[in-house]
Design a protein around this motif. Structure first.
Motif, mmCIF file in Angstrom:
data_model
loop_
_atom_site.group_PDB
_atom_site.id
_atom_site.type_symbol
_atom_site.label_atom_id
_atom_site.label_comp_id
_atom_site.label_asym_id
_atom_site.label_seq_id
_atom_site.Cartn_x
_atom_site.Cartn_y
_atom_site.Cartn_z
ATOM 1 N N UNK A 152 -10.693 0.388 24.161
ATOM 2 C CA UNK A 152 -11.545 1.221 25.013
ATOM 3 C C UNK A 152 -11.360 0.856 26.481
ATOM 4 N N UNK A 153 -11.284 -0.466 26.750
ATOM 5 C CA UNK A 153 -11.126 -0.911 28.133
ATOM 6 C C UNK A 153 -9.753 -0.531 28.668
ATOM 7 N N UNK A 154 -8.704 -0.739 27.890
ATOM 8 C CA UNK A 154 -7.360 -0.388 28.337
ATOM 9 C C UNK A 154 -7.214 1.111 28.543
ATOM 10 N N UNK A 155 -7.889 1.896 27.715
ATOM 11 C CA UNK A 155 -7.851 3.345 27.867
ATOM 12 C C UNK A 155 -8.489 3.769 29.186
ATOM 13 N N UNK A 156 -9.616 3.133 29.536
ATOM 14 C CA UNK A 156 -10.277 3.465 30.804
ATOM 15 C C UNK A 156 -9.420 3.066 32.004
ATOM 16 N N UNK A 157 -8.592 2.043 31.804
ATOM 17 C CA UNK A 157 -7.707 1.600 32.880
ATOM 18 C C UNK A 157 -6.384 2.364 32.897
ATOM 19 N N UNK A 158 -6.259 3.333 31.971
ATOM 20 C CA UNK A 158 -5.079 4.187 31.898
ATOM 21 C C UNK A 158 -3.799 3.378 31.634
ATOM 22 N N UNK A 159 -3.895 2.404 30.717
ATOM 23 C CA UNK A 159 -2.751 1.568 30.356
ATOM 24 C C UNK A 159 -1.984 2.245 29.223
ATOM 25 N N UNK A 160 -0.670 2.323 29.346
ATOM 26 C CA UNK A 160 0.190 2.872 28.300
ATOM 27 C C UNK A 160 0.363 1.833 27.198
ATOM 28 N N UNK A 161 0.150 2.254 25.945
ATOM 29 C CA UNK A 161 0.198 1.336 24.824
ATOM 30 C C UNK A 161 1.429 1.561 23.963
ATOM 31 N N UNK A 162 2.047 0.465 23.559
ATOM 32 C CA UNK A 162 3.090 0.462 22.532
ATOM 33 C C UNK A 162 2.573 -0.384 21.374
ATOM 34 N N UNK A 163 2.929 0.008 20.168
ATOM 35 C CA UNK A 163 2.407 -0.746 19.040
ATOM 36 C C UNK A 163 3.308 -0.603 17.818
ATOM 37 N N UNK A 164 2.913 -1.327 16.753
ATOM 38 C CA UNK A 164 3.714 -1.362 15.527
ATOM 39 C C UNK A 164 2.848 -1.098 14.311
ATOM 40 N N UNK A 165 3.456 -0.539 13.265
ATOM 41 C CA UNK A 165 2.873 -0.423 11.934
ATOM 42 C C UNK A 165 1.393 -0.173 11.857
ATOM 43 N N UNK A 166 0.681 -1.120 11.206
ATOM 44 C CA UNK A 166 -0.745 -0.976 10.974
ATOM 45 C C UNK A 166 -1.556 -0.961 12.244
ATOM 46 N N UNK A 167 -1.089 -1.651 13.274
ATOM 47 C CA UNK A 167 -1.801 -1.648 14.556
ATOM 48 C C UNK A 167 -1.721 -0.261 15.191
ATOM 49 N N UNK A 168 -0.543 0.351 15.127
ATOM 50 C CA UNK A 168 -0.385 1.716 15.667
ATOM 51 C C UNK A 168 -1.317 2.677 14.933
ATOM 52 N N UNK A 169 -1.374 2.552 13.607
ATOM 53 C CA UNK A 169 -2.259 3.430 12.830
ATOM 54 C C UNK A 169 -3.723 3.237 13.239
ATOM 55 N N UNK A 170 -4.123 1.991 13.436
ATOM 56 C CA UNK A 170 -5.511 1.707 13.834
ATOM 57 C C UNK A 170 -5.817 2.322 15.195
#
Length: 504
Positions: free
Chosen positions: A22-40
């Motif tokens: 939620x905090x990273x989204x408000x800061x407009x941070x681009x996210x990269x992720x893997x597997x189960x974390x990406x799904x979450x």
């Protein structure tokens, strides 16, 4: 200050991740992720990019290889002030990662829950540990969060600095990352080591700040989980010296099965008795040395009842440790604000001991030997009576936990006197006799236990003249025959155990 624009998140546990997202989204941070974390992340309504979309390579080997790719590690390890690094990022279209957040496979937790070798091996994290070390190495440009345990600290930092981090911030998190990785690798090493690799490695991440060390001018810390050993029900914070006394108390009381009460002072028992009734065990333990009991540590292997608590409450002591307390006993014992009241939990201690010396560490197996009647070898013409054998075994348990040189005098399963930490065995014996005499405790028919052999017959002679009728010792002196001869001349029984119990 450096702004967080792009983050790589790959975590095993997901608890505590949502507030970070939620905090990273408000800061407009681009996210990269893997597997189960990406799904979450996506299932909770946040946008993210898969690592596979960056690498153009799928996860392989059942997920064993996901992030181990130059486009991932290039984006972590690239130096912002290195022109060549930046040119290569552009050449290969590699994004820069400003934040790397990882939560490793639960290796230690798996060890506790299974003995399945394949399952344990699959919980040895490779990609995650590599991501942590890479990000920590490049802390000049990257903030690494090596565990979701640090999520609250990350959130506080993001809130305070609005998504920016200083070099000091990143260095702190990098140090925590190497602490995490070294602890993780140490656990794997101890599981994997067949015993042929002799390398001293210990990693304990739980730390308690103590009021001070042995003295007020010394700092003191405890590394470990004391909550697994006992529960504090009342009183002030436990000190460095308290913990040493408690260690001595617990190891001593563990050697007794009968109803037992002991008083510990400076790591040694100054009073101990075994009785059918707990109150009587306390009274006779106290009678062994009521002076030293002042300010001591009390320990018993039975729940404390109200009657016993009323007797205990008559003296000043610092700590009491017992497996439980009746409501009335607890209320009585809590009458002193600073008195430390502990409930001992069932806990198995490691079978090894170590301490720092010079510029290194001494390691040894713990002394787990507790002699029984079958271990006794009668060496004299006079054999001990059944009652003397009980007292000999009783005294031998105490001397095992007494600082060397050590002598213990006992009768009817009551500690009458002990000589602790003396520079000669004769001095230890004389001190023990003096202790008993000072409290009018008769040594007639008592027994003597020694933690090591008698090099001469002098100690046996002194003990006999004081009233001792039976002796237990390990034996092994080239002059054992002198002590045996004296005992034979004066109808004193002596048994050998063959086991020395030095405790320095």
């Amino acid at each position: 200050m450096k702004k967080i624009k792009t983050a790589l998140i790959s975590v095993y546990h997901k608890d505590g991740l949502l507030p970070v997202l939620e905090k990273l989204n408000r800061l407009d941070v681009t996210l990269y992720s893997t597997g189960g974390t990406y799904d979450f992340i996506t299932q909770n309504g946040f946008s993210a990019k898969t690592v596979e979309s960056l690498t153009d390579y799928p996860a392989i080997l059942g997920g064993r290889v996901k992030t181990l790719h130059p486009k991932v590690f290039g984006g972590i390890l690239a130096r912002s002030e290195n022109e060549s690094d930046q040119q290569q990022l552009q050449q290969y279209a590699i994004p820069t990662f400003d934040l790397v957040m990882v939560d490793l496979y639960p290796f230690e937790e798996t060890l506790k829950n299974t003995h399945d070798r394949n399952e344990i091996i699959e919980k040895i994290d490779i990609g995650g540990i590599a991501l942590i070390r890479a990000a920590a190495k490049n802390y000049h440009d990257v903030l690494v969060v090596p565990s979701l345990e640090m999520a609250p600290e990350l959130l506080a930092l993001l809130e305070e600095k609005n998504g920016e981090t200083s070099l000091d911030d990143r260095r702190y998190f990098a140090a925590a990352a190497f602490d995490m990785s070294s602890h993780y690798d140490t656990a794997i090493f101890h599981w994997m080591n067949p015993g042929r690799i002799h390398s001293f490695k210990k990693s304990i991440r739980n730390v308690h700040t103590l009021r001070y060390g042995e003295n007020p001018h010394q700092k003191g810390l405890f590394y470990g989980d004391m909550d697994r050993v006992f529960e504090q029900l009342h009183g002030k914070a436990i000190s460095y010296n308290n913990l040493q006394d408690l260690d001595a108390a617990i190891h001593l009381i563990d050697d007794f099965e009968e109803t037992t009460f002991a008083v510990i002072k400076h790591n040694n028992a100054c009073g101990l008795a075994c009785r059918e009734n707990l109150t009587e065990a306390w009274k006779d333990a106290l009678a062994g040395d009521p002076v030293s009991a002042f300010g001591g540590v009390l320990v018993t292997n039975r729940p404390v009842d109200t009657e016993t608590a009323a007797e205990i409450n008559k003296i000043f002591f610092e700590i009491i440790l017992a497996p439980g307390y009746s409501p009335g006993a607890l209320e009585l014992l809590q009458s002193k604000k600073n008195r430390i009241i502990l409930r001992q939990k069932s806990h198995a201690f490691p079978g090894e001991q170590f301490r720092s010396v010079l510029n290194g560490v001494l390691w040894q197996d713990a002394d787990r030997v507790t002699e029984t009647e079958a271990d006794l070898e009668v060496k004299t013409e006079t054999a001990p009576t059944p009652l003397e054998i009980e007292d000999l075994l009783f005294a031998n348990k105490i001397v095992k936990h007494t600082k060397s040189n050590a002598i213990v005098l006992a009768k009817n399963k009551q500690l009458l006197g002990s000589g602790t930490g003396q520079t000669s065995r004769v001095d230890a014996l004389r001190h023990a006799i003096e202790k008993a005499n000072s409290f009018n405790l008769s040594l007639k028919g008592a027994v003597m236990a020694s933690d090591a052999f008698f090099p001469f017959a002098d100690s046996v002679e002194i003990a006999h003249k004081a009233g001792i009728t039976a002796v237990i010792q390990p034996g092994g002196s080239i002059r054992d025959k002198d002590s045996i001869a004296y005992c034979n001349q004066h109808q004193v029984s002596m048994v050998f155990t063959g086991v020395r119990h030095f405790k320095h």
